[in-house]
Scaffold this active site. Structure first.
Site, PDB file in Angstrom:
ATOM      1  N   GLU A 255       0.792  -1.223   0.000  1.00  0.00           N
ATOM      2  CA  GLU A 255       0.000   0.000   0.000  1.00  0.00           C
ATOM      3  C   GLU A 255       0.833   1.286   0.000  1.00  0.00           C
ATOM      4  OE1 GLU A 255      -3.935  -1.831   2.220  1.00  0.00           O
ATOM      5  OE2 GLU A 255      -2.608  -0.513   3.364  1.00  0.00           O
ATOM      6  N   GLU A 443      -5.868  -8.504   0.751  1.00  0.00           N
ATOM      7  CA  GLU A 443      -6.449  -8.092   2.028  1.00  0.00           C
ATOM      8  C   GLU A 443      -7.919  -7.756   1.833  1.00  0.00           C
ATOM      9  OE1 GLU A 443      -4.569  -5.013   4.367  1.00  0.00           O
ATOM     10  OE2 GLU A 443      -2.551  -5.686   3.809  1.00  0.00           O
TER      11      GLU A 443
END
Length: 559
Positions: A255, A443
Site C-alpha cells: 500500500e 487483504e
C-alpha cells in the site's frame, strides 16, 4: 476557505480514501447498504452453491511487525525487533507524548504506545498458528512478511555481493524465516511473502528525527531515493536468493499511498506513519516516484536471484504488489461535475501507480499526462488487491490544490467513505481487470473497534464478521463470472495483531486473544466457522448466503 486550511482539508479528504486500506473501515454496527432483509426461499431449480474455480487459493494475511512480537517464552531480545522505524515510533517517549490535531480541532496521539509484548508472538508460535490455519480453516495460502530490519539490523551501504551481505546479515533471523516457510510448505500451504510492509531499518530511516525536522534529518528513508533505492533493491535480491527454494510468490511494497499520505501530507486518527510530517509536497512526490521505481527494481532483483521453482508448477518467482484500491462513485450520477470528479479521483487513487508498473506510463505531475518509461513497464506478474471501502464524491469545477495535482476536482466537504460495501469489490475488480493480469485479493478484513478500558481482553464485536466476509465473496464470485481473473482470496487477518499507531484499539483477527495472556491462547471468532465452510465447499452455500443479501443482490443470483 484559504491557504493552509484549504490544503489541510483536501489532503485530509484524499488521505481518508487511503487510510482504510490500512486499518479498514468496516462498521461492526451493521451493514450500510441494505443487507439483511427478510428473504424468500430460493427457487428449487437454483444451484445449491456458488462455486469458485478449481484450485482457487483460499488463505489469510498478516504482516511481520504486526504479528511477530509478543512471544510467550522467548526472551524479548530474541523475539522483538528493536531495529525498525516503527518499533522506534511506538516506543519513543517524545512521540507518545505528542498530540496531533484533526480538522475538527480534536487532538489525537501519534501512537497509543501499547506494549509490543502484546503482539501475537508468531516469531515463536508460527508452527501452532500454521497448524491452526490448516486444520481448523483449511487454508491453502498464507501471506506474511519479511522484516528488512531483522535481516539487516546494520547498514548495507557499501556492501556488495551476496556473500559479503551474508557476513553482516542476522543469521538467526534467516534461519527462523526459513523455518517458517518450510513449515508452511510441509502443510501444503503456499507462502506469499511481502518484502516491505511499511517498516524500514533505523539505519536508513530515523522517523523520530525526521518528524522533528524533515529538512535536516540524515536518515530520510524513502525521501532520499539516491541512498534508499540501492539498499532496498539489494535487500530484495538477497532474500530472494536465500529463500527462493521455499518461496515462489513475492509481493513488493504494501500500500504505497498509505505511507505517502499519512507520512508526508496529513495525519488523521485512523492512520499515522513515520515521519508524520504535514504538507510536504516535494517529499510526497519524491516518495511516490521512489516507490514506483523501487517496485520495478525490486521486481528485477527478485527475478534475477530467485531461480528455483519451489512448488514444482513450472513457474519461478511470480511478483506482485499489494495495493489498496478504492472504487469512487459520483454523489449524483446525473451531475456532470460529480461524474468527472469521481473519474479523476479514481485515476489518481487507482491508476497512476498501476499504469506505471504495468504499462510503463508514468504520470510524474499527476495531471493525466504520461511519459513512456520502459524500465517500469511489465514489472507485475499479478496484482494484489487490498479492499476495505468505497468513496463517494461531489465534483468541483477546478482543483483545490492545483500545485499538487490539477485533477483534485472534488469537494472535500462532501466526501463519504463507506467501509461495509461488498459490491465495491466487484466494481474495482472490473476496473483492475483492464491491466490483463491475474489478480489476488491480498487483504479484505473486518474492523472491530475496542474501547480503551476493554482492550486488554479478547472480546470484540464480531457479530457482522461472517456477513462481511460472505457478501464480499458473493461479489467476488460475480466478478470472476464477469471476466476478472482472480486466483485467490486472503482474509485479513488470521489473528489479532499490533495495529500500527492504534496498538490494540482495533482487532481484525479470525482468532482473538487476550494481549496480557502470556500464552496468547487463540480464541476463534464468528468468522472462523463461516470461512471454514467456504473453503470446504470452495464456494458459497446458497442457503447460507441468500438470507444475508439485499433484494438487488438476490436478483444477481437469478440472472
Amino acid at each position: 476557505m484559504h491557504g493552509f486550511k484549504q490544503a489541510v482539508v483536501v489532503l485530509f479528504f484524499v488521505f481518508c480514501v487511503w487510510s482504510c486500506g490500512v486499518v479498514g473501515c468496516s462498521r461492526p454496527g451493521g451493514s450500510v447498504d441494505g443487507g439483511n432483509p427478510e428473504t424468500s426461499a430460493i427457487e428449487k431449480a437454483a444451484p445449491k452453491a456458488l462455486l469458485f474455480p478449481k484450485g482457487f487459493m483460499w488463505g489469510v494475511s498478516i504482516a511481520g511487525f504486526q504479528g511477530e512480537m509478543g512471544c510467550p517464552t522467548l526472551p524479548a531480545a530474541q523475539c522483538e525487533d528493536h531495529n525498525s522505524d516503527w518499533y522506534q515510533w511506538v516506543t519513543n517517549k517524545e512521540i507518545l507524548a505528542t498530540k496531533s490535531t484533526g480538522l475538527d480541532g480534536n487532538s489525537f496521539p501519534l501512537a497509543y504506545g501499547d506494549p509490543v509484548s502484546w503482539g501475537p508472538g508468531q516469531w515463536e508460535l508460527y508452527d501452532k498458528d500454521f497448524e491452526m490455519a490448516k486444520v481448523q480453516l483449511g487454508v491453502k495460502a498464507f501471506r506474511m512478511g519479511i522484516e528488512w530490519s531483522r535481516i539487516f539490523p546494520t547498514s548495507t551501504v557499501g556492501v556488495e555481493g551476496h556473500d559479503n551481505l551474508k557476513k553482516i546479515a542476522n543469521l538467526s533471523a534467516i534461519k527462523r524465516y526459513r523455518e517458517m516457510f518450510q513449515a508452511l510448505r510441509k502443510r501444503g500451504m503456499e507462502p506469499y511473502v511481502t518484502l516491505n510492509h511499511y517498516t524500514l531499518p533505523l539505519w536508513i530511516h530515523d522517523g523520530v528525527a525526521c518528524h522533528k525536522n524533515i529538512e535536516t534529518c540524515r536518515k530520510k528513508g524513502w525521501a532520499n531515493p539516491k541512498v534508499f533505492l540501492p539498499e532496498i533493491v539489494k535487500y530484495s535480491g538477497f532474500v530472494a536468493k536465500e529463500f527462493g527454494a521455499d518461496v515462489d510468490f513475492w509481493l513488493t511494497i504494501n500500500e504505497p499511498f498509505a505511507v505517502i499520505l499519512p507520512g508526508y501530507l496529513f495525519q488523521v486518527p485512523d492512520r499515522v506513519n513515520p515521519p508524520a510530517v504535514r504538507l510536504k509536497y516535494t517529499e510526497a512526490r519524491t516518495v511516490l516516484l521512489a516507490m514506483i521505481e523501487a517496485h520495478a527494481k525490486m521486481y528485477d532483483a527478485v527475478k534475477k536471484n530467485d531461480t528455483i521453482d519451489a512448488n514444482n508448477d513450472g513457474k519461478v518467482a511470480l511478483i506482485g504488489i499489494p495495493y489498496s484500491f478504492s472504487p469512487v462513485y459520483p454523489k449524483d450520477p446525473k451531475r456532470a461535475l460529480d461524474v468527472e470528479g469521481a473519474k479523476k479521483l479514481s485515476y489518481l487513487l487507482n491508476d497512476v501507480f498501476m499504469q506505471a508498473i504495468n504499462l510503463g506510463k508514468f504520470d510524474a505531475k499527476l495531471d493525466g499526462k504520461t511519459v513512456d518509461r520502459p524500465d517500469l513497464a511489465n514489472r507485475c506478474d499479478y496484482i494484489g488487491v487490498n479492499y476495505y471501502e468505497k468513496t463517494v464524491v461531489t465534483g468541483a469545477d477546478k482543483s483545490i490544490l492545483p500545485l499538487l495535482s490539477p485533477m483534485f476536482t472534488v469537494d472535500p466537504f462532501s466526501l463519504k467513505n463507506i467501509g461495509f460495501f461488498p459490491k465495491g469489490l466487484y466494481d474495482l475488480l472490473m476496473l483492475v481487470k483492464k491491466y490483463k493480469k491475474p489478480i489476488l485479493i491480498t487483504e479484505n478484513g473486518y474492523k472491530m473497534e475496542v474501547a480503551p478500558k476493554a482492550k486488554e481482553g479478547a472480546k470484540a464485536d464480531d457479530s457482522k464478521m461472517s456477513e462481511f466476509m460472505l457478501r464480499h465473496l458473493f461479489w467476488l464470485h460475480k466478478a470472476i463470472q464477469d471476466g476478472a481473473d482472480v486466483k485467490g482470496y486472503l482474509f485479513w487477518s488470521l489473528v489479532d495483531n499490533y495495529e500500527w499507531n492504534h496498538g490494540f484499539n482495533l482487532r481484525f483477527g479470525l482468532y482473538g486473544y487476550d494481549p496480557k495472556d502470556k500464552a496468547k491462547k487463540r480464541i476463534p471468532r464468528a468468522g472462523v466457522a463461516a470461512y471454514q465452510q467456504v473453503i470446504k465447499t470452495n464456494g458459497l452455500l446458497l442457503d447460507v448466503i441468500t438470507p444475508l443479501l439485499s433484494k438487488k443482490e438476490r436478483e444477481v443470483i437469478k440472472k
